[in-house]
Motif scaffolding. Structure first.
Motif, PDB file in Angstrom:
ATOM      1  N   ARG A 216      13.142  -4.376   8.267  1.00  0.00           N
ATOM      2  CA  ARG A 216      13.058  -5.820   8.120  1.00  0.00           C
ATOM      3  C   ARG A 216      11.779  -6.249   7.409  1.00  0.00           C
ATOM      4  O   ARG A 216      11.722  -7.320   6.797  1.00  0.00           O
ATOM      5  N   LYS A 217      10.739  -5.415   7.487  1.00  0.00           N
ATOM      6  CA  LYS A 217       9.479  -5.744   6.823  1.00  0.00           C
ATOM      7  C   LYS A 217       9.490  -5.402   5.340  1.00  0.00           C
ATOM      8  O   LYS A 217       8.566  -5.757   4.604  1.00  0.00           O
ATOM      9  N   GLY A 218      10.525  -4.685   4.890  1.00  0.00           N
ATOM     10  CA  GLY A 218      10.688  -4.429   3.461  1.00  0.00           C
ATOM     11  C   GLY A 218       9.707  -3.454   2.850  1.00  0.00           C
ATOM     12  O   GLY A 218       9.372  -3.559   1.668  1.00  0.00           O
ATOM     13  N   VAL A 219       9.264  -2.474   3.631  1.00  0.00           N
ATOM     14  CA  VAL A 219       8.275  -1.524   3.109  1.00  0.00           C
ATOM     15  C   VAL A 219       8.862  -0.702   1.958  1.00  0.00           C
ATOM     16  O   VAL A 219       8.149  -0.355   1.002  1.00  0.00           O
ATOM     17  N   ASP A 220      10.145  -0.393   2.020  1.00  0.00           N
ATOM     18  CA  ASP A 220      10.784   0.355   0.930  1.00  0.00           C
ATOM     19  C   ASP A 220      10.739  -0.424  -0.378  1.00  0.00           C
ATOM     20  O   ASP A 220      10.700   0.163  -1.468  1.00  0.00           O
ATOM     21  N   LEU A 221      10.723  -1.761  -0.289  1.00  0.00           N
ATOM     22  CA  LEU A 221      10.615  -2.580  -1.497  1.00  0.00           C
ATOM     23  C   LEU A 221       9.269  -2.353  -2.178  1.00  0.00           C
ATOM     24  O   LEU A 221       9.175  -2.367  -3.412  1.00  0.00           O
ATOM     25  N   VAL A 222       8.225  -2.165  -1.379  1.00  0.00           N
ATOM     26  CA  VAL A 222       6.898  -1.911  -1.938  1.00  0.00           C
ATOM     27  C   VAL A 222       6.905  -0.587  -2.713  1.00  0.00           C
ATOM     28  O   VAL A 222       6.348  -0.484  -3.814  1.00  0.00           O
ATOM     29  N   VAL A 223       7.548   0.429  -2.149  1.00  0.00           N
ATOM     30  CA  VAL A 223       7.615   1.732  -2.817  1.00  0.00           C
ATOM     31  C   VAL A 223       8.373   1.608  -4.133  1.00  0.00           C
ATOM     32  O   VAL A 223       7.932   2.125  -5.176  1.00  0.00           O
ATOM     33  N   ARG A 224       9.505   0.936  -4.090  1.00  0.00           N
ATOM     34  CA  ARG A 224      10.300   0.773  -5.325  1.00  0.00           C
ATOM     35  C   ARG A 224       9.539  -0.065  -6.354  1.00  0.00           C
ATOM     36  O   ARG A 224       9.598   0.208  -7.569  1.00  0.00           O
ATOM     37  N   ALA A 225       8.829  -1.089  -5.913  1.00  0.00           N
ATOM     38  CA  ALA A 225       8.037  -1.914  -6.838  1.00  0.00           C
ATOM     39  C   ALA A 225       6.936  -1.077  -7.485  1.00  0.00           C
ATOM     40  O   ALA A 225       6.628  -1.252  -8.673  1.00  0.00           O
ATOM     41  N   GLU A 252      10.562   5.910   8.643  1.00  0.00           N
ATOM     42  CA  GLU A 252       9.409   6.515   7.976  1.00  0.00           C
ATOM     43  C   GLU A 252       9.841   7.768   7.214  1.00  0.00           C
ATOM     44  O   GLU A 252       9.358   8.020   6.092  1.00  0.00           O
ATOM     45  N   ALA A 253      10.758   8.539   7.813  1.00  0.00           N
ATOM     46  CA  ALA A 253      11.264   9.727   7.118  1.00  0.00           C
ATOM     47  C   ALA A 253      11.949   9.329   5.811  1.00  0.00           C
ATOM     48  O   ALA A 253      11.765   9.982   4.769  1.00  0.00           O
ATOM     49  N   GLU A 254      12.730   8.244   5.848  1.00  0.00           N
ATOM     50  CA  GLU A 254      13.400   7.771   4.631  1.00  0.00           C
ATOM     51  C   GLU A 254      12.386   7.289   3.595  1.00  0.00           C
ATOM     52  O   GLU A 254      12.565   7.508   2.385  1.00  0.00           O
ATOM     53  N   LEU A 258      11.918   8.681  -0.134  1.00  0.00           N
ATOM     54  CA  LEU A 258      11.967   7.793  -1.286  1.00  0.00           C
ATOM     55  C   LEU A 258      10.745   8.007  -2.185  1.00  0.00           C
ATOM     56  O   LEU A 258      10.863   8.018  -3.425  1.00  0.00           O
ATOM     57  N   VAL A 259       9.587   8.171  -1.583  1.00  0.00           N
ATOM     58  CA  VAL A 259       8.371   8.432  -2.353  1.00  0.00           C
ATOM     59  C   VAL A 259       8.527   9.707  -3.183  1.00  0.00           C
ATOM     60  O   VAL A 259       8.200   9.735  -4.380  1.00  0.00           O
ATOM     61  N   ASP A 260       9.060  10.749  -2.571  1.00  0.00           N
ATOM     62  CA  ASP A 260       9.261  12.002  -3.300  1.00  0.00           C
ATOM     63  C   ASP A 260      10.319  11.842  -4.387  1.00  0.00           C
ATOM     64  O   ASP A 260      10.156  12.331  -5.518  1.00  0.00           O
ATOM     65  N   GLU A 261      11.392  11.151  -4.054  1.00  0.00           N
ATOM     66  CA  GLU A 261      12.496  10.955  -5.010  1.00  0.00           C
ATOM     67  C   GLU A 261      12.030  10.214  -6.257  1.00  0.00           C
ATOM     68  O   GLU A 261      12.467  10.522  -7.378  1.00  0.00           O
TER      69      GLU A 261
END
Length: 406
Positions: A216-225, A252-254, A258-261
């Motif tokens: 819900r905090k959208g941390v994955d959006l930060v990685v993609r950005a 966190e595992a995902e 994502l960072v590695d991908e």
């Protein structure tokens, strides 16, 4: 409202019921409330449902702490069946809650968040004043879930909302007609020393995220950005400051996958939880608050501005309210990694202007959301319930606060 008779110290006893003992969001506001109320002469007792890092901080602030395992309402319970099950669980705890109230003899009970409805019931059954401190603004919940979550507010003597957003989402007309609602904006302390942002961005663009690692905090959006910035020729370095809620380790595992991908292993650092985050803000060029879902307020928005750092913020609910009027806050559409990257790119491209704006915004952020104003407004709101104004016929009579409550 002034305290009856303009008395100074002591002001009485406040029992703060807090659902957890972490140092995120509402936990930090419980700590700030305790710190301020103690400084203003109140005796403060805090009961947490579990032990944790919040407890020593509360004691250092001058509060007494009691650990009492009380059921906390979670979103997974917000159904008729879930609430019935929760009700059965609380039957065994209600006598212990009542016993604590009778032992401490508080002038007012402050239930910190709507996830502790049974403290409202316990306080009212002991004929003690109770105020619910609302930090939630869950407009996305179903009507039934929102009704179940906010129903206990109707039993409270008063309700304190931490923002106009939470008041709009969780309040109702009857509360306003009976003059039981108050808005006390969050009090956010700043760094002990502010370090000016660097004048030029000659190397990596340093981005900091502070908060829970959760979907819900959208941390994955930060990685993609970050990946989009890199592809556009801006070398990002992202500091993720926070940890997951127990049970969300999969997220966190995902994130790490994502960072590695995306080939960002050298660009993203998982810093873990930090009790104090001013060094992380000082090391950053810009902060980011990308929450997907509703937020009642944006403490991190204000923390970034107090640190004289621009901040890119999802444009909705309490985040937009916190960012309102600040030139260094860039609002972007929520749940959109491209929009987030564009907002960050804008700060990078117009760095001189945003650096100057952040420096100008810091004094305004301190004035609007500084702890001193928060302490005074919260104390006043609680005193209104703990020590009601006597009727004209009682003005010259001797009375005690507890006699008025009874």
């Amino acid at each position: 409202m002034a305290f009856p008779g303009e008395r100074s110290q002591p002001r009485g006893t406040i029992l703060i019921a807090n659902p957890s003992a972490d140092l995120y969001g509402s936990d930090r506001m419980a700590l700030e409330a305790a710190r301020g109320l103690v400084s203003l002469g109140w005796r403060v007792v805090v009961t947490c449902s579990v032990d944790g890092p919040l407890v020593p901080q509360l004691r250092a602030a001058g509060a007494e702490v009691v650990i009492l395992d009380v059921p906390v309402v979670r979103k997974s319970m917000l159904s008729a069946r879930g609430m019935l099950s929760l009700g059965r669980d609380v039957l065994t705890q209600l006598p212990r809650m009542r016993r604590l109230i009778k032992d401490e003899q508080p002038d007012v009970v402050l239930a910190n968040t709507v996830t502790l409805p049974f403290w409202t019931l316990a306080a009212r059954s002991c004929r003690e004043a109770v105020v619910v401190y609302v930090h939630e603004a869950e407009a996305a919940l179903s009507g039934l879930a929102r009704t179940l979550l906010t129903a206990p507010l109707r039993l409270a003597n008063g309700v304190i909302f931490n923002s106009e957003t939470s008041r709009r989402v969780s309040g109702w007309p009857g509360l306003e007609r009976r003059d039981r609602a108050r808005v006390v904006p969050n009090g956010v302390g700043g760094p002990p020393e502010t370090l000016a942002a660097r004048e030029r961005l000659d190397d990596m663009f340093h981005i900091v995220y502070v908060g829970r690692l959760s979907p819900r905090k959208g941390v994955d959006l930060v990685v993609r950005a970050a990946a989009l910035l890199r592809d556009a020729g801006i070398e990002p370095h992202v500091e993720l400051v926070g940890s997951v809620f127990p049970g969300y380790e999969w997220y966190e595992a995902e994130l790490r996958e994502l960072v590695d991908e995306l080939g960002l292993a050298g660009h993203v650092r998982f810093a873990g939880f930090r009790e104090v985050v001013w060094e992380e803000f000082a090391a950053a060029d810009v902060a980011v608050v990308p929450s997907r879902l509703d937020e009642s307020f944006g403490n991190v928005v204000i923390e970034a501005l107090l640190s004289e750092r621009p901040v890119v913020v999802a444009d909705h609910t309490g985040l937009a309210e916190a960012a309102s009027g600040f030139a260094a806050a860039v609002l972007v559409p929520p749940d959109d990694a491209e929009a987030l990257a564009l907002g960050l790119s804008r700060v990078h491209e117009e760095w001189t202007d945003y650096r100057r704006a952040a420096r100008s915004d810091a004094p305004r952020a301190r004035r609007l959301y500084g702890p001193e104003s928060f302490h005074a407004r919260l104390s006043q709101a609680l005193a209104e319930q703990a020590f009601p104004v006597p009727s004209p016929s009682m003005k010259d009579a001797s009375w005690s606060p507890r006699e008025v409550l009874d």
